[in-house]
Design a protein around this motif. Sequence first.
Motif, PDB file in Angstrom:
ATOM      1  N   PRO A  26      15.459   6.650  -3.742  1.00 15.76           N
ATOM      2  CA  PRO A  26      14.568   5.551  -3.362  1.00 15.76           C
ATOM      3  C   PRO A  26      13.474   5.956  -2.379  1.00 15.76           C
ATOM      4  O   PRO A  26      12.374   5.404  -2.422  1.00 15.76           O
ATOM      5  CB  PRO A  26      15.523   4.526  -2.738  1.00 15.76           C
ATOM      6  N   LEU A  27      13.754   6.914  -1.508  1.00 15.50           N
ATOM      7  CA  LEU A  27      12.735   7.355  -0.567  1.00 15.50           C
ATOM      8  C   LEU A  27      11.583   8.060  -1.293  1.00 15.50           C
ATOM      9  O   LEU A  27      10.416   7.899  -0.922  1.00 15.50           O
ATOM     10  CB  LEU A  27      13.340   8.287   0.483  1.00 15.50           C
ATOM     11  N   ASP A  28      11.911   8.832  -2.325  1.00 21.12           N
ATOM     12  CA  ASP A  28      10.875   9.489  -3.122  1.00 21.12           C
ATOM     13  C   ASP A  28      10.052   8.450  -3.884  1.00 21.12           C
ATOM     14  O   ASP A  28       8.828   8.574  -4.015  1.00 21.12           O
ATOM     15  CB  ASP A  28      11.496  10.474  -4.112  1.00 21.12           C
ATOM     16  N   VAL A  29      10.718   7.430  -4.387  1.00 22.86           N
ATOM     17  CA  VAL A  29      10.020   6.359  -5.104  1.00 22.86           C
ATOM     18  C   VAL A  29       9.098   5.610  -4.149  1.00 22.86           C
ATOM     19  O   VAL A  29       7.941   5.302  -4.481  1.00 22.86           O
ATOM     20  CB  VAL A  29      11.027   5.398  -5.763  1.00 22.86           C
ATOM     21  N   GLU A  30       9.585   5.323  -2.971  1.00 17.76           N
ATOM     22  CA  GLU A  30       8.775   4.635  -1.971  1.00 17.76           C
ATOM     23  C   GLU A  30       7.528   5.440  -1.636  1.00 17.76           C
ATOM     24  O   GLU A  30       6.420   4.887  -1.526  1.00 17.76           O
ATOM     25  CB  GLU A  30       9.612   4.400  -0.713  1.00 17.76           C
ATOM     26  N   ARG A  31       7.689   6.740  -1.483  1.00 17.14           N
ATOM     27  CA  ARG A  31       6.545   7.602  -1.187  1.00 17.14           C
ATOM     28  C   ARG A  31       5.540   7.606  -2.336  1.00 17.14           C
ATOM     29  O   ARG A  31       4.319   7.545  -2.124  1.00 17.14           O
ATOM     30  CB  ARG A  31       7.035   9.023  -0.921  1.00 17.14           C
ATOM     31  N   SER A  32       6.047   7.654  -3.563  1.00 21.26           N
ATOM     32  CA  SER A  32       5.171   7.650  -4.731  1.00 21.26           C
ATOM     33  C   SER A  32       4.327   6.379  -4.783  1.00 21.26           C
ATOM     34  O   SER A  32       3.118   6.420  -5.054  1.00 21.26           O
ATOM     35  CB  SER A  32       6.010   7.792  -6.008  1.00 21.26           C
ATOM     36  N   LEU A  33       4.957   5.242  -4.500  1.00 19.10           N
ATOM     37  CA  LEU A  33       4.236   3.970  -4.512  1.00 19.10           C
ATOM     38  C   LEU A  33       3.254   3.875  -3.349  1.00 19.10           C
ATOM     39  O   LEU A  33       2.154   3.334  -3.488  1.00 19.10           O
ATOM     40  CB  LEU A  33       5.223   2.810  -4.454  1.00 19.10           C
ATOM     41  N   ALA A  34       3.656   4.402  -2.199  1.00 18.38           N
ATOM     42  CA  ALA A  34       2.790   4.340  -1.021  1.00 18.38           C
ATOM     43  C   ALA A  34       1.490   5.106  -1.257  1.00 18.38           C
ATOM     44  O   ALA A  34       0.403   4.635  -0.905  1.00 18.38           O
ATOM     45  CB  ALA A  34       3.516   4.886   0.199  1.00 18.38           C
ATOM     46  N   VAL A  35       1.593   6.283  -1.837  1.00 18.70           N
ATOM     47  CA  VAL A  35       0.405   7.090  -2.103  1.00 18.70           C
ATOM     48  C   VAL A  35      -0.339   6.567  -3.328  1.00 18.70           C
ATOM     49  O   VAL A  35      -1.572   6.424  -3.314  1.00 18.70           O
ATOM     50  CB  VAL A  35       0.784   8.568  -2.301  1.00 18.70           C
ATOM     51  N   GLY A  36       0.398   6.264  -4.382  1.00 20.57           N
ATOM     52  CA  GLY A  36      -0.239   5.887  -5.644  1.00 20.57           C
ATOM     53  C   GLY A  36      -0.949   4.555  -5.621  1.00 20.57           C
ATOM     54  O   GLY A  36      -1.968   4.378  -6.288  1.00 20.57           O
ATOM     55  N   ALA A  37      -0.433   3.590  -4.853  1.00 19.22           N
ATOM     56  CA  ALA A  37      -1.000   2.246  -4.889  1.00 19.22           C
ATOM     57  C   ALA A  37      -1.433   1.734  -3.525  1.00 19.22           C
ATOM     58  O   ALA A  37      -2.579   1.321  -3.340  1.00 19.22           O
ATOM     59  CB  ALA A  37       0.008   1.279  -5.508  1.00 19.22           C
ATOM     60  N   PHE A  38      -0.530   1.750  -2.532  1.00 18.40           N
ATOM     61  CA  PHE A  38      -0.860   1.208  -1.223  1.00 18.40           C
ATOM     62  C   PHE A  38      -2.021   1.974  -0.597  1.00 18.40           C
ATOM     63  O   PHE A  38      -2.916   1.379   0.029  1.00 18.40           O
ATOM     64  CB  PHE A  38       0.368   1.252  -0.308  1.00 18.40           C
ATOM     65  N   GLY A  39      -2.037   3.278  -0.768  1.00 19.10           N
ATOM     66  CA  GLY A  39      -3.144   4.077  -0.258  1.00 19.10           C
ATOM     67  C   GLY A  39      -4.469   3.670  -0.876  1.00 19.10           C
ATOM     68  O   GLY A  39      -5.507   3.662  -0.202  1.00 19.10           O
ATOM     69  N   GLY A  40      -4.447   3.322  -2.159  1.00 19.40           N
ATOM     70  CA  GLY A  40      -5.663   2.856  -2.810  1.00 19.40           C
ATOM     71  C   GLY A  40      -6.193   1.583  -2.177  1.00 19.40           C
ATOM     72  O   GLY A  40      -7.398   1.412  -1.988  1.00 19.40           O
ATOM     73  N   PHE A  41      -5.269   0.688  -1.827  1.00 23.80           N
ATOM     74  CA  PHE A  41      -5.661  -0.537  -1.133  1.00 23.80           C
ATOM     75  C   PHE A  41      -6.274  -0.222   0.224  1.00 23.80           C
ATOM     76  O   PHE A  41      -7.334  -0.753   0.586  1.00 23.80           O
ATOM     77  CB  PHE A  41      -4.451  -1.456  -0.959  1.00 23.80           C
ATOM     78  N   LEU A  42      -5.610   0.630   1.014  1.00 24.41           N
ATOM     79  CA  LEU A  42      -6.101   0.945   2.348  1.00 24.41           C
ATOM     80  C   LEU A  42      -7.499   1.551   2.299  1.00 24.41           C
ATOM     81  O   LEU A  42      -8.393   1.179   3.082  1.00 24.41           O
ATOM     82  CB  LEU A  42      -5.147   1.912   3.053  1.00 24.41           C
ATOM     83  N   VAL A  43      -7.702   2.482   1.384  1.00 31.48           N
ATOM     84  CA  VAL A  43      -8.996   3.147   1.263  1.00 31.48           C
ATOM     85  C   VAL A  43     -10.061   2.168   0.780  1.00 31.48           C
ATOM     86  O   VAL A  43     -11.186   2.129   1.298  1.00 31.48           O
ATOM     87  CB  VAL A  43      -8.873   4.368   0.327  1.00 31.48           C
ATOM     88  N   ALA A  44      -9.730   1.357  -0.218  1.00 29.68           N
ATOM     89  CA  ALA A  44     -10.698   0.393  -0.736  1.00 29.68           C
ATOM     90  C   ALA A  44     -11.094  -0.621   0.333  1.00 29.68           C
ATOM     91  O   ALA A  44     -12.264  -1.027   0.429  1.00 29.68           O
ATOM     92  CB  ALA A  44     -10.127  -0.318  -1.955  1.00 29.68           C
ATOM     93  N   GLN A  45     -10.139  -1.036   1.140  1.00 25.31           N
ATOM     94  CA  GLN A  45     -10.433  -2.019   2.191  1.00 25.31           C
ATOM     95  C   GLN A  45     -11.427  -1.450   3.197  1.00 25.31           C
ATOM     96  O   GLN A  45     -12.409  -2.108   3.568  1.00 25.31           O
ATOM     97  CB  GLN A  45      -9.144  -2.436   2.887  1.00 25.31           C
ATOM     98  N   GLN A  46     -11.173  -0.222   3.651  1.00 25.85           N
ATOM     99  CA  GLN A  46     -12.089   0.397   4.605  1.00 25.85           C
ATOM    100  C   GLN A  46     -13.474   0.622   3.985  1.00 25.85           C
ATOM    101  O   GLN A  46     -14.507   0.416   4.640  1.00 25.85           O
ATOM    102  CB  GLN A  46     -11.510   1.726   5.102  1.00 25.85           C
TER     103      GLN A  46
END
Length: 233
Positions: free
Chosen positions: A99-119
Amino acid sequence: MAEPRFTTVLIVGAGSGLSAALARLFAKHGFRVGLAARDVNKLGPLAAEIGAKVFQADASDRTKVAKLFEAVDRELGAPDVVIYNAAARARGPLVALDPLDVERSLAVGAFGGFLVAQQAARRMLPHRHGAIFFTGASASVKGYPQSAPFAMGKFALRGLAQSISRELAPQGIHVAHFVIDGGIRHPSWQEPPNQPDSLLDPDAIAQTYFNILSQPRSAWTFEVELRPWVEKF
């Protein structure tokens, strides 16, 4: 009235392959180029070649993403083109995935996209001008066996792109999503002799990104799928 020209590109998740091809092409056209990655050591030769600025950042960390954009503002000026090219994979049978690997994959693959797009959007909206591009994959539209985390992240990234495109396009910001449906050519990969060009040429992909950036706003593309001629779909 002439549409404003673009001058500064930030590529998040930069490395070899597609990111390098994009950086070289934008630099060739006179852009100021920023390259952001967790491991910046690998970017030295490319940065020296094209005169790019290098920034260390973890795209999944909101504090580090905010600091990344502050640094880019200081050293290059606020970027009017931002390309999100970061991804992380966790492969394996569903029951064996950590689950930790899955969480990391989602954090980079999707959440990071949100953070970058917002800025990026915060800097583009006052000028009603800018472009935010997302790099997708076959997994953006097709979930493959033993690759659930990657598909989850890419599906979410595509949903983000669709949503903010509808929100931001009327305010002058071009959002586009690129489905890279096939393997990207790499020096260590050999193409079958009977199927030349069976892998995507990173320079050709980069040219498509640039072509879409150059579109008049009366006919913007939101999504494009790129695949080699032998790829089934």
